[in-house]
Design a protein around this motif. Structure first.
Motif, PDB file in Angstrom:
ATOM      1  N   TRP A  89     -17.069  -4.894  26.463  1.00 34.13           N
ATOM      2  CA  TRP A  89     -17.660  -5.737  27.500  1.00 34.13           C
ATOM      3  C   TRP A  89     -16.638  -6.091  28.551  1.00 34.13           C
ATOM      4  O   TRP A  89     -15.519  -6.438  28.249  1.00 34.13           O
ATOM      5  CB  TRP A  89     -18.225  -7.022  26.891  1.00 34.13           C
ATOM      6  N   ARG A  90     -17.055  -6.009  29.775  1.00 32.42           N
ATOM      7  CA  ARG A  90     -16.207  -6.397  30.884  1.00 32.42           C
ATOM      8  C   ARG A  90     -16.934  -7.464  31.685  1.00 32.42           C
ATOM      9  O   ARG A  90     -18.123  -7.350  31.965  1.00 32.42           O
ATOM     10  CB  ARG A  90     -15.907  -5.198  31.789  1.00 32.42           C
ATOM     11  N   VAL A  91     -16.225  -8.517  32.082  1.00 30.86           N
ATOM     12  CA  VAL A  91     -16.792  -9.544  32.943  1.00 30.86           C
ATOM     13  C   VAL A  91     -16.292  -9.302  34.356  1.00 30.86           C
ATOM     14  O   VAL A  91     -15.102  -9.234  34.591  1.00 30.86           O
ATOM     15  CB  VAL A  91     -16.363 -10.950  32.472  1.00 30.86           C
ATOM     16  N   VAL A  92     -17.208  -9.149  35.289  1.00 37.55           N
ATOM     17  CA  VAL A  92     -16.848  -8.885  36.677  1.00 37.55           C
ATOM     18  C   VAL A  92     -17.407  -9.993  37.551  1.00 37.55           C
ATOM     19  O   VAL A  92     -18.586 -10.314  37.458  1.00 37.55           O
ATOM     20  CB  VAL A  92     -17.406  -7.528  37.143  1.00 37.55           C
ATOM     21  N   VAL A  93     -16.570 -10.592  38.387  1.00 34.48           N
ATOM     22  CA  VAL A  93     -17.031 -11.631  39.295  1.00 34.48           C
ATOM     23  C   VAL A  93     -17.407 -10.994  40.621  1.00 34.48           C
ATOM     24  O   VAL A  93     -16.604 -10.307  41.243  1.00 34.48           O
ATOM     25  CB  VAL A  93     -15.943 -12.691  39.514  1.00 34.48           C
ATOM     26  N   ALA A  94     -18.604 -11.221  41.044  1.00 34.70           N
ATOM     27  CA  ALA A  94     -19.078 -10.674  42.323  1.00 34.70           C
ATOM     28  C   ALA A  94     -19.742 -11.790  43.105  1.00 34.70           C
ATOM     29  O   ALA A  94     -20.706 -12.378  42.647  1.00 34.70           O
ATOM     30  CB  ALA A  94     -20.058  -9.527  42.090  1.00 34.70           C
ATOM     31  N   GLY A  95     -19.200 -12.077  44.269  1.00 35.19           N
ATOM     32  CA  GLY A  95     -19.785 -13.115  45.104  1.00 35.19           C
ATOM     33  C   GLY A  95     -19.805 -14.477  44.453  1.00 35.19           C
ATOM     34  O   GLY A  95     -20.661 -15.295  44.709  1.00 35.19           O
ATOM     35  N   GLY A  96     -18.837 -14.704  43.547  1.00 31.92           N
ATOM     36  CA  GLY A  96     -18.709 -16.007  42.912  1.00 31.92           C
ATOM     37  C   GLY A  96     -19.560 -16.169  41.673  1.00 31.92           C
ATOM     38  O   GLY A  96     -19.460 -17.167  40.983  1.00 31.92           O
ATOM     39  N   ALA A  97     -20.418 -15.193  41.353  1.00 30.37           N
ATOM     40  CA  ALA A  97     -21.263 -15.285  40.162  1.00 30.37           C
ATOM     41  C   ALA A  97     -20.782 -14.282  39.127  1.00 30.37           C
ATOM     42  O   ALA A  97     -20.558 -13.124  39.442  1.00 30.37           O
ATOM     43  CB  ALA A  97     -22.719 -15.005  40.524  1.00 30.37           C
ATOM     44  N   ALA A  98     -20.611 -14.734  37.896  1.00 35.17           N
ATOM     45  CA  ALA A  98     -20.125 -13.838  36.843  1.00 35.17           C
ATOM     46  C   ALA A  98     -21.284 -13.042  36.269  1.00 35.17           C
ATOM     47  O   ALA A  98     -22.357 -13.569  36.016  1.00 35.17           O
ATOM     48  CB  ALA A  98     -19.453 -14.643  35.740  1.00 35.17           C
ATOM     49  N   ALA A  99     -21.048 -11.759  36.064  1.00 33.70           N
ATOM     50  CA  ALA A  99     -22.042 -10.898  35.433  1.00 33.70           C
ATOM     51  C   ALA A  99     -21.343 -10.051  34.390  1.00 33.70           C
ATOM     52  O   ALA A  99     -20.170  -9.741  34.523  1.00 33.70           O
ATOM     53  CB  ALA A  99     -22.714  -9.994  36.472  1.00 33.70           C
ATOM     54  N   VAL A 100     -22.064  -9.685  33.337  1.00 31.10           N
ATOM     55  CA  VAL A 100     -21.471  -8.914  32.251  1.00 31.10           C
ATOM     56  C   VAL A 100     -22.049  -7.505  32.266  1.00 31.10           C
ATOM     57  O   VAL A 100     -23.257  -7.323  32.339  1.00 31.10           O
ATOM     58  CB  VAL A 100     -21.758  -9.579  30.884  1.00 31.10           C
ATOM     59  N   PHE A 101     -21.148  -6.524  32.179  1.00 27.27           N
ATOM     60  CA  PHE A 101     -21.561  -5.125  32.184  1.00 27.27           C
ATOM     61  C   PHE A 101     -20.926  -4.426  30.990  1.00 27.27           C
ATOM     62  O   PHE A 101     -19.860  -4.802  30.541  1.00 27.27           O
ATOM     63  CB  PHE A 101     -21.090  -4.412  33.453  1.00 27.27           C
ATOM     64  N   THR A 102     -21.573  -3.365  30.520  1.00 25.47           N
ATOM     65  CA  THR A 102     -20.941  -2.523  29.520  1.00 25.47           C
ATOM     66  C   THR A 102     -19.887  -1.673  30.191  1.00 25.47           C
ATOM     67  O   THR A 102     -20.129  -1.053  31.214  1.00 25.47           O
ATOM     68  CB  THR A 102     -21.974  -1.599  28.843  1.00 25.47           C
ATOM     69  N   ALA A 103     -18.687  -1.624  29.579  1.00 22.09           N
ATOM     70  CA  ALA A 103     -17.590  -0.878  30.188  1.00 22.09           C
ATOM     71  C   ALA A 103     -17.898   0.607  30.202  1.00 22.09           C
ATOM     72  O   ALA A 103     -18.478   1.151  29.270  1.00 22.09           O
ATOM     73  CB  ALA A 103     -16.296  -1.125  29.414  1.00 22.09           C
ATOM     74  N   VAL A 104     -17.512   1.276  31.272  1.00 20.02           N
ATOM     75  CA  VAL A 104     -17.710   2.713  31.399  1.00 20.02           C
ATOM     76  C   VAL A 104     -16.574   3.423  30.684  1.00 20.02           C
ATOM     77  O   VAL A 104     -15.409   3.070  30.852  1.00 20.02           O
ATOM     78  CB  VAL A 104     -17.731   3.118  32.881  1.00 20.02           C
ATOM     79  N   SER A 105     -16.869   4.423  29.879  1.00 22.08           N
ATOM     80  CA  SER A 105     -15.823   5.147  29.159  1.00 22.08           C
ATOM     81  C   SER A 105     -14.875   5.820  30.123  1.00 22.08           C
ATOM     82  O   SER A 105     -15.283   6.361  31.149  1.00 22.08           O
ATOM     83  CB  SER A 105     -16.441   6.208  28.236  1.00 22.08           C
ATOM     84  N   ALA A 106     -13.589   5.799  29.772  1.00 22.84           N
ATOM     85  CA  ALA A 106     -12.581   6.400  30.637  1.00 22.84           C
ATOM     86  C   ALA A 106     -12.691   7.912  30.625  1.00 22.84           C
ATOM     87  O   ALA A 106     -13.032   8.523  29.618  1.00 22.84           O
ATOM     88  CB  ALA A 106     -11.192   5.996  30.161  1.00 22.84           C
ATOM     89  N   VAL A 107     -12.419   8.500  31.769  1.00 26.01           N
ATOM     90  CA  VAL A 107     -12.308   9.952  31.838  1.00 26.01           C
ATOM     91  C   VAL A 107     -11.003  10.339  31.159  1.00 26.01           C
ATOM     92  O   VAL A 107      -9.976   9.701  31.392  1.00 26.01           O
ATOM     93  CB  VAL A 107     -12.296  10.421  33.305  1.00 26.01           C
ATOM     94  N   PRO A 108     -10.965  11.351  30.273  1.00 28.89           N
ATOM     95  CA  PRO A 108      -9.724  11.715  29.600  1.00 28.89           C
ATOM     96  C   PRO A 108      -8.604  11.998  30.587  1.00 28.89           C
ATOM     97  O   PRO A 108      -8.834  12.470  31.695  1.00 28.89           O
ATOM     98  CB  PRO A 108     -10.122  12.970  28.809  1.00 28.89           C
ATOM     99  N   GLY A 123      -2.681   5.908  22.604  1.00 23.29           N
ATOM    100  CA  GLY A 123      -3.382   6.997  21.929  1.00 23.29           C
ATOM    101  C   GLY A 123      -4.368   7.620  22.886  1.00 23.29           C
ATOM    102  O   GLY A 123      -4.046   7.948  24.028  1.00 23.29           O
ATOM    103  N   GLY A 124      -5.616   7.755  22.474  1.00 23.52           N
ATOM    104  CA  GLY A 124      -6.643   8.305  23.338  1.00 23.52           C
ATOM    105  C   GLY A 124      -7.063   7.314  24.404  1.00 23.52           C
ATOM    106  O   GLY A 124      -6.804   6.115  24.318  1.00 23.52           O
ATOM    107  N   ALA A 125      -7.741   7.820  25.416  1.00 24.42           N
ATOM    108  CA  ALA A 125      -8.155   6.981  26.546  1.00 24.42           C
ATOM    109  C   ALA A 125      -9.096   5.870  26.120  1.00 24.42           C
ATOM    110  O   ALA A 125      -9.195   4.841  26.798  1.00 24.42           O
ATOM    111  CB  ALA A 125      -8.813   7.845  27.618  1.00 24.42           C
ATOM    112  N   ASP A 126      -9.801   6.033  25.002  1.00 27.62           N
ATOM    113  CA  ASP A 126     -10.748   5.012  24.567  1.00 27.62           C
ATOM    114  C   ASP A 126     -10.136   3.993  23.617  1.00 27.62           C
ATOM    115  O   ASP A 126     -10.823   3.084  23.149  1.00 27.62           O
ATOM    116  CB  ASP A 126     -11.959   5.675  23.897  1.00 27.62           C
ATOM    117  N   ASP A 127      -8.851   4.134  23.280  1.00 28.24           N
ATOM    118  CA  ASP A 127      -8.165   3.159  22.435  1.00 28.24           C
ATOM    119  C   ASP A 127      -7.629   2.059  23.337  1.00 28.24           C
ATOM    120  O   ASP A 127      -6.487   2.093  23.778  1.00 28.24           O
ATOM    121  CB  ASP A 127      -7.032   3.842  21.665  1.00 28.24           C
TER     122      ASP A 127
END
Length: 254
Positions: free
Chosen positions: A6-25, A78-82
């Motif tokens: 989970w990542r919390v991103v503040v946009a325009g002063g309001a907090a919203a929660v998004f599922t993190a996008v997997s890293a590209v290797p 380790g791997g990009a997802d660690d």
């Protein structure tokens, strides 16, 4: 596990929660983004105990012509997802010029809520990523290393007090270290710890001797008391453990 999705991103002063996008290797990033001026915790280690949330400041500059969302820097090994974080909060774009933004970020680590493994103490690398609107993204290794450490603690007791001039006093103490898996502090044996003294009226401490803790983390030594002043222990830490300083124990010399 210490890595969360989970990542919390503040946009325009309001907090919203998004599922993190997997890293590209590594080596397979789609490109189109430049990350510079990356800083995490001012270059200092991240020291985490067993109950208090730790907020770690980070910042970076991002240049891209893509329409983007969810830019962040994070710790990995380790791997990009660690990955290692519990939540990430980022600012809106602080515009530098067309297509160039400065981003302020805070990584949060809360061992009282999220499970952490003791093996997660040590060196972590820093990677930056961003997702593109419509799909895809870019992930870059930043060539930085950040040490994540388990907090340590020290206690002290000097006796007898008061004491006659030039008589022997015994200074004891104990070294403990955060165990992230039990969420308690446990004995940390075998540590080399400095005994320091500050005479009454002085501004600073001086190291008197160095003492190894026994296998249970206990410290014990004797010294002559020639002046009234304060005694303390100092441990300087290592690659997996943060430094600590005990409180001071004042001894009056008659």
């Amino acid at each position: 596990m210490g890595k969360q999705v989970w990542r919390v991103v503040v946009a325009g002063g309001a907090a919203a929660v998004f599922t993190a996008v997997s890293a590209v290797p590594a080596g397979a990033a789609e490109g189109g983004v430049s990350f510079t001026r990356v800083q995490v915790n001012g270059g200092k280690p991240i020291v985490i105990g067993v109950s208090k949330e730790v907020a770690v400041p980070a910042s970076f500059r991002m240049a891209t012509t893509h329409k983007w969302k969810w830019p962040a820097v994070f710790l990995y090994r380790g791997g990009a997802d660690d990955r290692l974080w519990h939540a990430i909060e980022t600012s809106d774009c602080i515009k530098v010029s067309s297509g160039v933004c400065d981003i302020n970020e805070t990584m949060y680590f809360d061992p009282s809520v999220w499970s952490m493994r003791n093996s997660e103490a040590g060196a972590w690398k820093v990677r930056a990523e961003v997702s593109f609107e419509g799909g895809g993204g870019d992930t870059d290794d930043e060539g930085l290393t950040v040490h994540v450490k388990r907090n340590s603690r020290l206690t002290v007791n000097a006796s007898p007090e008061p004491v006659s001039k030039d008589r022997t006093i015994t200074v004891t103490g104990k070294v403990t270290r955060a165990n992230w898996e039990t969420r308690k502090y446990a004995s940390y044996g075998g540590r080399l710890v400095s005994l320091q003294f500050k005479p009454a009226g002085a501004a600073s401490y001086t190291t008197v001797k160095k003492v190894y803790a026994n296998g249970s983390g206990d410290l014990r030594t004797t010294v002559k008391a020639s002046k009234t002043g304060t005694w303390r222990w100092v441990y300087y830490g290592n690659t997996t453990t943060g430094p600590s300083t005990s409180s001071g124990d004042n001894v009056v010399v008659k």
